[in-house]
Design a protein around this motif. Structure first.
Motif, PDB file in Angstrom:
ATOM      1  N   LEU A  93      -3.603  -2.321  42.101  1.00 17.59           N
ATOM      2  CA  LEU A  93      -4.574  -1.561  41.308  1.00 17.59           C
ATOM      3  C   LEU A  93      -5.993  -2.084  41.497  1.00 17.59           C
ATOM      4  CD1 LEU A  93      -2.446  -1.492  38.035  1.00 17.59           C
ATOM      5  CD2 LEU A  93      -2.679   0.370  39.711  1.00 17.59           C
ATOM      6  N   ASN A 140      -9.212   1.345  46.156  1.00 13.42           N
ATOM      7  CA  ASN A 140      -9.770   2.467  45.397  1.00 13.42           C
ATOM      8  C   ASN A 140      -9.744   3.787  46.166  1.00 13.42           C
ATOM      9  OD1 ASN A 140     -11.059   3.179  42.847  1.00 13.42           O
ATOM     10  ND2 ASN A 140     -12.865   3.663  44.083  1.00 13.42           N
ATOM     11  N   TRP A 199      -5.142   4.208  45.639  1.00 14.81           N
ATOM     12  CA  TRP A 199      -5.316   4.675  44.269  1.00 14.81           C
ATOM     13  C   TRP A 199      -5.204   6.185  44.087  1.00 14.81           C
ATOM     14  CZ3 TRP A 199      -4.298   3.714  39.632  1.00 14.81           C
ATOM     15  CH2 TRP A 199      -4.829   4.497  38.604  1.00 14.81           C
ATOM     16  N   ARG A 210      -9.617   4.314  38.269  1.00 17.68           N
ATOM     17  CA  ARG A 210      -8.727   3.185  38.539  1.00 17.68           C
ATOM     18  C   ARG A 210      -8.810   2.107  37.464  1.00 17.68           C
ATOM     19  NH1 ARG A 210      -9.848  -1.425  40.372  1.00 17.68           N
ATOM     20  NH2 ARG A 210     -11.961  -0.721  40.850  1.00 17.68           N
TER      21      ARG A 210
END
Length: 203
Positions: free
Chosen positions: A109, A114, A118, A133
């Protein structure tokens, strides 16, 4: 015992009572965190498997054919598979996933994923207030640090315990409100917090 003795003005009996309560609280959190950890890894693993299939890649997402994972994550997977084989089992995807640490899932995470992982992982939290996120990462990051304290049997009586309980409940709700309800119905944390033998510095 130093922290306990200081809090209890060097009254050994009172310090031992606080130590015992700290252990009781730790076990209550450990139990509830266990439910969260299983839910989190199942959700993230499912999303990664779906992503892997959508991209038409061979084998398992754990093989990382697209080189999406960093070196640390790949090493964690290697060690997880090694632990499975050491137990005399076949290192299937399910067996390997069950051996991966909470830290492994926490770092999936992180900001570095990202724009890669994600967008797929976000779909595992359909009830989150946003697809950002950090909405998921921040409570998981706090819980990862808290879990490490529990694992090392460190004092938690002086930590923000109500907030950590809320972090657990928030993430469970983001995954599935029914899951949150099931866990909350069985959770012992609130009852245990009411029995702390000393005033705590945080709620």
């Amino acid at each position: 015992m130093a922290d306990y003795l200081v809090k209890c003005h060097h009254d050994r009996a009172a310090a031992l009572d606080l130590y015992a309560w700290n252990s009781l609280a730790g076990s209550a959190y450990w139990e509830t965190l266990g439910h969260l950890e299983i839910a989190l890894r199942n959700v993230l693993a499912s999303q990664l498997a779906a992503r892997h299939q959508t991209k038409g890649r061979p084998g398992s997402w754990l093989d990382d054919p697209g080189q999406d994972l960093d070196a640390t994550a790949r090493e964690e997977i290697r060690k997880a598979r090694q632990r499975v084989r050491r137990k005399g089992k076949h290192a299937s995807e399910g067996q390997a996933i069950s051996e991966l640490t909470f830290g492994f899932w926490r770092y999936l995470l992180a900001k570095q994923y990202n724009t890669t992982l994600w967008p797929s992982l976000a779909s595992g939290f359909p009830h989150a207030p946003s697809r950002a996120r950090h909405t998921i990462e921040q409570p998981i990051k706090r819980l990862h640090q808290f879990r490490n304290r529990l694992a090392h049997h460190e004092p938690i009586w002086n930590k923000e315990l109500t907030q950590r309980q809320q972090d657990i409940y928030d993430v469970l709700t983001y995954i599935d409100p029914n899951l949150h309800s099931w866990v909350a119905k069985r959770c012992r944390i609130s009852a245990v917090l009411l029995t702390c033998p000393v005033p705590r510095p945080h709620p």
